[in-house]
Design a protein around this motif. Structure first.
Motif, PDB file in Angstrom:
ATOM      1  N   ASP A 103       0.824  -1.208   0.000  1.00 36.20           N
ATOM      2  CA  ASP A 103       0.000   0.000   0.000  1.00 36.20           C
ATOM      3  C   ASP A 103       0.860   1.260   0.000  1.00 36.20           C
ATOM      4  O   ASP A 103       0.521   2.250  -0.672  1.00 36.20           O
ATOM      5  N   GLU A 104       1.972   1.231   0.751  1.00 37.36           N
ATOM      6  CA  GLU A 104       2.853   2.407   0.817  1.00 37.36           C
ATOM      7  C   GLU A 104       3.444   2.727  -0.555  1.00 37.36           C
ATOM      8  O   GLU A 104       3.604   3.894  -0.925  1.00 37.36           O
ATOM      9  N   GLN A 105       3.783   1.678  -1.316  1.00 35.51           N
ATOM     10  CA  GLN A 105       4.362   1.902  -2.636  1.00 35.51           C
ATOM     11  C   GLN A 105       3.330   2.443  -3.609  1.00 35.51           C
ATOM     12  O   GLN A 105       3.623   3.320  -4.433  1.00 35.51           O
ATOM     13  N   ILE A 106       2.125   1.952  -3.514  1.00 37.14           N
ATOM     14  CA  ILE A 106       1.046   2.443  -4.367  1.00 37.14           C
ATOM     15  C   ILE A 106       0.812   3.931  -4.111  1.00 37.14           C
ATOM     16  O   ILE A 106       0.640   4.728  -5.046  1.00 37.14           O
ATOM     17  N   LYS A 107       0.840   4.335  -2.848  1.00 36.18           N
ATOM     18  CA  LYS A 107       0.659   5.746  -2.507  1.00 36.18           C
ATOM     19  C   LYS A 107       1.754   6.609  -3.119  1.00 36.18           C
ATOM     20  O   LYS A 107       1.486   7.683  -3.671  1.00 36.18           O
ATOM     21  N   GLU A 108       3.012   6.133  -3.075  1.00 32.99           N
ATOM     22  CA  GLU A 108       4.128   6.901  -3.639  1.00 32.99           C
ATOM     23  C   GLU A 108       3.998   7.023  -5.160  1.00 32.99           C
ATOM     24  O   GLU A 108       4.321   8.069  -5.738  1.00 32.99           O
ATOM     25  N   ILE A 109       3.528   5.981  -5.807  1.00 31.50           N
ATOM     26  CA  ILE A 109       3.312   6.052  -7.257  1.00 31.50           C
ATOM     27  C   ILE A 109       2.236   7.084  -7.575  1.00 31.50           C
ATOM     28  O   ILE A 109       2.379   7.890  -8.507  1.00 31.50           O
ATOM     29  N   CYS A 110       1.159   7.073  -6.803  1.00 37.13           N
ATOM     30  CA  CYS A 110       0.080   8.048  -7.009  1.00 37.13           C
ATOM     31  C   CYS A 110       0.620   9.472  -6.936  1.00 37.13           C
ATOM     32  O   CYS A 110       0.334  10.311  -7.812  1.00 37.13           O
ATOM     33  N   ILE A 111       1.403   9.759  -5.911  1.00 34.10           N
ATOM     34  CA  ILE A 111       1.934  11.109  -5.718  1.00 34.10           C
ATOM     35  C   ILE A 111       2.888  11.469  -6.857  1.00 34.10           C
ATOM     36  O   ILE A 111       2.818  12.564  -7.430  1.00 34.10           O
ATOM     37  N   GLY A 112       3.792  10.526  -7.203  1.00 35.10           N
ATOM     38  CA  GLY A 112       4.763  10.785  -8.263  1.00 35.10           C
ATOM     39  C   GLY A 112       4.112  11.039  -9.604  1.00 35.10           C
ATOM     40  O   GLY A 112       4.519  11.944 -10.346  1.00 35.10           O
ATOM     41  N   LEU A 113       3.073  10.268  -9.910  1.00 31.85           N
ATOM     42  CA  LEU A 113       2.348  10.465 -11.173  1.00 31.85           C
ATOM     43  C   LEU A 113       1.700  11.844 -11.218  1.00 31.85           C
ATOM     44  O   LEU A 113       1.799  12.574 -12.210  1.00 31.85           O
ATOM     45  N   GLU A 114       1.036  12.192 -10.144  1.00 32.10           N
ATOM     46  CA  GLU A 114       0.315  13.462 -10.134  1.00 32.10           C
ATOM     47  C   GLU A 114       1.280  14.645 -10.210  1.00 32.10           C
ATOM     48  O   GLU A 114       1.033  15.618 -10.940  1.00 32.10           O
ATOM     49  N   LYS A 115       2.385  14.560  -9.502  1.00 30.72           N
ATOM     50  CA  LYS A 115       3.365  15.648  -9.526  1.00 30.72           C
ATOM     51  C   LYS A 115       4.025  15.790 -10.901  1.00 30.72           C
ATOM     52  O   LYS A 115       4.402  16.887 -11.302  1.00 30.72           O
ATOM     53  N   SER A 116       4.165  14.692 -11.616  1.00 26.56           N
ATOM     54  CA  SER A 116       4.825  14.746 -12.921  1.00 26.56           C
ATOM     55  C   SER A 116       4.000  15.499 -13.947  1.00 26.56           C
ATOM     56  O   SER A 116       4.534  16.007 -14.937  1.00 26.56           O
ATOM     57  N   GLY A 117       2.686  15.558 -13.727  1.00 24.91           N
ATOM     58  CA  GLY A 117       1.807  16.233 -14.669  1.00 24.91           C
ATOM     59  C   GLY A 117       1.540  15.440 -15.930  1.00 24.91           C
ATOM     60  O   GLY A 117       0.861  15.923 -16.844  1.00 24.91           O
ATOM     61  N   THR A 118       2.050  14.214 -15.999  1.00 23.05           N
ATOM     62  CA  THR A 118       1.894  13.381 -17.195  1.00 23.05           C
ATOM     63  C   THR A 118       0.593  12.589 -17.132  1.00 23.05           C
ATOM     64  O   THR A 118       0.242  12.038 -16.091  1.00 23.05           O
ATOM     65  N   LYS A 119      -0.108  12.507 -18.232  1.00 19.89           N
ATOM     66  CA  LYS A 119      -1.305  11.682 -18.293  1.00 19.89           C
ATOM     67  C   LYS A 119      -0.903  10.195 -18.284  1.00 19.89           C
ATOM     68  O   LYS A 119       0.165   9.840 -18.772  1.00 19.89           O
ATOM     69  N   PHE A 120      -1.791   9.357 -17.756  1.00 20.05           N
ATOM     70  CA  PHE A 120      -1.400   7.955 -17.590  1.00 20.05           C
ATOM     71  C   PHE A 120      -2.591   7.010 -17.651  1.00 20.05           C
ATOM     72  O   PHE A 120      -3.737   7.394 -17.412  1.00 20.05           O
ATOM     73  N   ILE A 121      -2.272   5.764 -17.997  1.00 22.53           N
ATOM     74  CA  ILE A 121      -3.162   4.614 -17.796  1.00 22.53           C
ATOM     75  C   ILE A 121      -2.437   3.671 -16.851  1.00 22.53           C
ATOM     76  O   ILE A 121      -1.281   3.294 -17.105  1.00 22.53           O
TER      77      ILE A 121
END
Length: 471
Positions: free
Chosen positions: A283-301
């Protein structure tokens, strides 16, 4: 009995998705040649699994491959443990060992087919050598060993296990990850139990191309590693154009919703995230991915799923929780889409809007991404993945590693700032390093696609294999 077929090919995959999928694609390739009947053999549930996840592959001609769904005794199918100290999917071990029960049914099938064909050709996953061993009792049968991993990975595995029988360039050994933490001891024993049954095989088949791994195919062809057996690099097995190209209009209208979302995005603007069918994230890793994706500003699937269970049709799966409001926020802002069901990976990677693939570097995923010209953010988890990631990032230079140290990647939570930085490096057009990686990935993808066309090096190798088994 009069011979009905010149050659019958029996495909025997290992019961895990990446293996089932590769050999299903290979079955389709073989069946495109005239007067060759192809049989695909597995347990009832694993054959069903392979077919329902094949997307458009079987819709073009569903009857061209003969499927055999053998019943075996039930086996434990526990859920994966995302908090395990080792990321290898040890919960799948009962499923792996259940494959031993296929020996009898496979032997009976081979004997039956031997009476209606001039030659029975067995192509088995390297982890299914025990199951097919009885081919040696059938005069008109021969067997070929399929390796589901890269030539790079299998070379080093064999070279090290043989005591490093000849010198190689020192550069090849720099930063080569150890196998520590890649497998459980139970699975290592399972692999070892298969090897003695491979000595009667007539050759080895790889889902790779010499335009990808020519250097390492050459090393595999040196004695004593070659063991006087022919090697064929016939990959990619997967279609090298999007599956949409051979679906009917009606079938295209039933495409996965994420593909319709991709249709509305700019070219090369979206990153695809998937860690395969044998990885469960904490769960901790999933949270870090969420934050990193959002901060990057890149669209994703993001294909967000737990690892498969041994029987994917049995019981419930974990509902992975994201930070409160996260999914609603990214949907509202048109920043991304979370796919919790089965994602059509090959169609996603083949879409013009995809600019990069954050991947665990399972070989099946690597080949699919490379053949589509999509660069990779390499985030290995276990098995052959750490070594595949070195091939992708160091030798092919078509990807960026998430963390340089495999030990850190294996034992620690990768923080959001690192995830953000790597995404931005690869996806931003004004980043020199990212531009070079994307350019090389596009060039390699083009070379791969040319290799499978008429007259290409891979097509010639496939033709060579067909000529050999129909000699």
């Amino acid at each position: 009995m009069t011979t009905k077929y010149e050659v019958v090919v029996v495909i025997v995959p290992f019961p895990a998705q990446g293996h089932l999928n590769q050999l299903l694609h290979f079955s389709s390739l073989i069946s495109s040649y005239n007067n060759i009947q192809v049989h695909y053999v597995s347990t009832k549930n694993h054959t069903r699994q392979a077919k329902i996840r094949a997307h458009g592959l079987l819709k073009k001609n569903p009857n061209i491959i003969h499927f055999h769904e053998f019943s075996i005794p039930s086996f434990p199918s526990p859920p994966p443990n995302p908090n395990s100290n080792i990321k290898f999917p040890s919960h799948l071990q009962p499923s792996f060992e259940s494959s031993y029960h296929l020996r009898g049914p496979v032997a009976s099938l081979l004997r039956s087919l031997s009476s209606i064909a001039r030659r029975v050709v067995v192509v088995h996953d390297s982890l299914m050598a025990y199951v097919v061993q009885d081919f040696t009792t059938i005069p008109n049968a021969e067997s070929y060993n399929f390796h589901s991993v890269s030539a790079f990975t299998i070379f080093f595995f064999l070279w090290e296990s043989m005591g490093k029988p000849f010198p190689i360039e020192a550069e090849l050994l720099d930063n080569l990850p150890s196998l520590e933490g890649c497998f459980t001891s139970e699975f290592m024993d399972f692999m070892a139990s298969q090897r003695k049954y491979s000595k009667f095989d007539s050759g080895n088949i790889y889902n790779t191309s010499r335009v990808i791994e020519g250097k390492f195919m050459n090393l595999l062809e040196k004695e004593p590693i070659k063991r006087n057996k022919t090697q064929w690099a016939i990959g990619p097995f997967n279609p090298i154009t999007t599956i949409n190209n051979y679906l009917s209009i009606g079938q295209q209208q039933r495409r996965h919703k994420c593909l319709s979302w991709l249709d509305k995005q700019s070219p090369k603007s979206v990153i695809f995230i998937s860690f395969g069918t044998t990885t469960s994230l904490k769960d901790e890793q999933i949270k870090e991915i969420c934050i990193g994706l959002e901060k990057s500003g890149t669209k994703f699937i993001w294909a967000l799923r737990d690892a498969d269970k041994g029987d994917i049709f049995c019981g419930q799966v974990r509902n992975i929780e994201l930070p409160k409001g996260y999914e609603e926020r990214i949907i509202m802002k048109n920043k991304g889409i979370i796919v919790r069901d089965w994602a059509p990976q090959l169609e996603i990677l083949g879409h013009l809007s995809i600019g990069a693939f954050m991947s665990h570097c399972g070989w099946n995923s690597c080949v699919e991404s490379l053949s589509m010209g999509v660069p990779i953010i390499a985030w290995p988890m276990h098995s052959d993945q750490p070594r595949n990631s070195i091939l992708i990032t160091k030798f092919l230079k078509v990807g960026i590693i998430i963390v340089n140290n495999w030990e850190s990647c294996r034992n620690e939570i990768v923080k959001s700032n690192i995830i953000e930085q790597v995404i931005v490096t690869l996806m931003l057009n004004n980043n020199i390093e990212g531009n070079e990686v994307r350019r090389r990935a596009a060039e390699l993808g083009l070379a791969i696609r040319r290799s499978v066309a008429e007259g290409g090096i891979t097509r010639k190798e496939l033709d060579s294999f067909i000529a050999h088994i129909t000699r």
